[in-house]
Design a protein around this motif. Structure first.
Motif, PDB file in Angstrom:
ATOM      1  N   LYS A 177      32.990   8.923  78.005  1.00 26.23           N
ATOM      2  CA  LYS A 177      34.045   8.075  78.586  1.00 26.23           C
ATOM      3  C   LYS A 177      34.192   8.296  80.091  1.00 26.23           C
ATOM      4  CE  LYS A 177      36.796   7.813  74.343  1.00 26.23           C
ATOM      5  NZ  LYS A 177      38.097   8.144  73.707  1.00 26.23           N
ATOM      6  N   ASN A 178      33.921   9.521  80.539  1.00 29.29           N
ATOM      7  CA  ASN A 178      34.115   9.858  81.948  1.00 29.29           C
ATOM      8  C   ASN A 178      32.837   9.738  82.778  1.00 29.29           C
ATOM      9  OD1 ASN A 178      36.832  10.518  81.452  1.00 29.29           O
ATOM     10  ND2 ASN A 178      36.276  12.586  80.811  1.00 29.29           N
ATOM     11  N   ALA A 179      31.719   9.393  82.135  1.00 26.98           N
ATOM     12  CA  ALA A 179      30.452   9.291  82.863  1.00 26.98           C
ATOM     13  C   ALA A 179      30.501   8.112  83.838  1.00 26.98           C
ATOM     14  CB  ALA A 179      29.303   9.134  81.893  1.00 26.98           C
ATOM     15  N   GLN A 180      29.986   8.333  85.070  1.00 29.25           N
ATOM     16  CA  GLN A 180      29.992   7.296  86.102  1.00 29.25           C
ATOM     17  C   GLN A 180      28.586   6.790  86.409  1.00 29.25           C
ATOM     18  OE1 GLN A 180      32.120   8.713  89.526  1.00 29.25           O
ATOM     19  NE2 GLN A 180      34.019   9.107  88.384  1.00 29.25           N
ATOM     20  N   LYS A 181      27.572   7.635  86.260  1.00 28.21           N
ATOM     21  CA  LYS A 181      26.198   7.219  86.516  1.00 28.21           C
ATOM     22  C   LYS A 181      25.550   6.739  85.213  1.00 28.21           C
ATOM     23  CE  LYS A 181      23.555   9.495  89.195  1.00 28.21           C
ATOM     24  NZ  LYS A 181      22.737  10.567  89.801  1.00 28.21           N
TER      25      LYS A 181
END
Length: 296
Positions: A177-181
Motif C-alpha cells: 500500500k505504501n510502495a511508490q515505485k
C-alpha cells in the motif's frame, strides 16, 4: 519554580525539536530506499521471530491430544459373501463411516471362489469397536494387521509455519500500500503471491493430516468359504434321458448304415451289372461246353 528551572526546561524542549526535525529530514531524503530497507529488515525480523525450526516441545500447546493416524488390514473367510457384504455396509453406517471402494470377483477352479475387497474410513473413536464387530462376520480371521503413526509434531510444525507465513503476508500487504515505485510494487506483489501459495499448501497439508487422524482407514479382503458339491438334481442327463439318447443313437446308426448301403449299391450298379454279365457269360459258356462233352 525558579527562573533557572524554567530555562533548563526550554533548553530540553529545544533539543527535542531539533532532533525531530533532523529525523524527519533524513526520512524524506530517499523514501523509496528507506522503504526497501524497511521491507527487508521487517521480513528478516518476522522470519527470525517465527522460525519453524523451533523445537516442537516449545511450540506444543499445553494439554493438546496426540494426533494418531491408524490403518488396518483384515483378511476374512466368510460363509456367504453377499450376506457378509450387506452386514458390513450396515455396520459402517452404524459407525458413521463410509466406504471408499468396493469390488468383488471370482477365482479358483471354474471360478467357484467368490472374493470381495473393501476400503473403509471409520472415525478414530470407533476404530477398535469396528474391527471387533467386523471380525464377528467371519468364520475365520486369516490375517489382522494394525499400524499407527503419531503426526502431532508434524501438525504443530505446519501450524507454526502457517502462522509465520500469515504474519509475513499481512506485513507485505501493508508495504504494498505504501510502495511508490513500480519496481518495488512488482517485487512486493511477487513476494505476496509466493507467500499466499505457500499458505494454501500448508493449509492443504494440515487438512489432510486432520482428516487422516479423524478417520482411520480399514482395508478388508473377504473370501467366500463355500464348497461346491455335485447334486443329482443338478445333473442335466437323467437315466431316462440317457435311454432316449441311446435309442436315438441306434436309430441314427441304422439309418446311416442303410443310407450308406443304398449309396454303394446304386452308385456301383453299372459296375455290378458289368461284372454280373461277365459271370453269367462264363457260366453259360461252361454249361454249353459241358453239354458238348457229354454228347461226344
Amino acid at each position: 519554580m525558579t527562573n533557572r528551572s524554567r530555562y533548563n526546561i526550554w533548553i530540553i524542549l529545544g533539543w527535542i525539536s531539533i532532533l525531530l526535525i533532523a529525523g524527519c529530514g533524513a526520512s524524506n531524503q530517499n523514501p523509496d530506499s528507506s522503504m526497501a530497507d524497511t521491507s527487508q529488515s521487517q521480513i528478516t525480523e518476522i522470519a527470525d521471530s517465527k522460525n519453524p525450526n523451533t523445537a516442537p516441545s516449545e511450540k506444543k500447546s499445553a494439554g493438546m491430544a496426540a494426533m494418531m493416524v491408524y490403518q488396518a488390514e483384515l483378511s476374512l473367510n466368510v460363509k456367504d459373501l453377499a450376506t457378509s457384504q450387506k452386514s458390513l455396509t450396515q455396520l459402517v453406517e452404524k459407525m458413521n463411516g463410509y466406504i471408499v471402494e468396493a469390488n468383488s470377483y471370482n477365482q479358483g477352479e471354474e471360478n467357484s471362489l467368490l472374493n470381495g475387497n473393501f476400503r473403509i474410513r471409520i472415525p478414530n473413536a470407533k476404530f477398535n469397536a469396528f474391527l471387533e464387530e467386523t471380525e464377528k462376520l467371519a468364520l475365520k480371521v486369516a490375517n489382522r494387521t494394525i499400524q499407527g503413526r503419531d503426526v502431532t509434531e508434524e501438525y504443530i510444525d505446519l501450524e507454526a509455519r502457517l502462522a509465520s507465513k500469515q504474519v509475513l503476508e499481512k506485513q507485505l500487504l501493508g508495504l504494498m500500500k505504501n510502495a511508490q515505485k513500480t519496481s518495488d510494487l512488482l517485487q512486493i506483489a511477487q513476494d505476496v503471491n509466493k507467500v499466499q501459495t505457500e499458505i494454501e499448501q500448508l493449509k492443504g497439508k494440515m487438512k489432510y493430516l486432520k482428516n487422516q487422524s479423524d478417520f482411520a482407514t480399514v482395508t478388508i479382503h473377504m473370501t467366500e468359504n463355500k464348497a461346491v458339491l455335485p447334486s443329482l438334481s443338478d445333473n442335466p442327463v437323467s437315466t431316462w434321458d440317457k435311454t432316449k439318447q441311446q435309442f436315438m443313437n441306434s436309430i441314427k446308426f441304422m439309418v446311416d448304415s442303410a443310407s450308406v448301403l443304398f449309396v454303394v449299391i446304386v452308385g456301383t450298379s453299372p459296375l455290378l451289372l458289368f461284372i454280373g454279365a461277365i459271370i453269367a457269360g462264363i457260366m453259360y459258356w461252361k454249361k454249353r461246353k459241358g453239354k458238348k462233352d457229354e454228347s461226344v
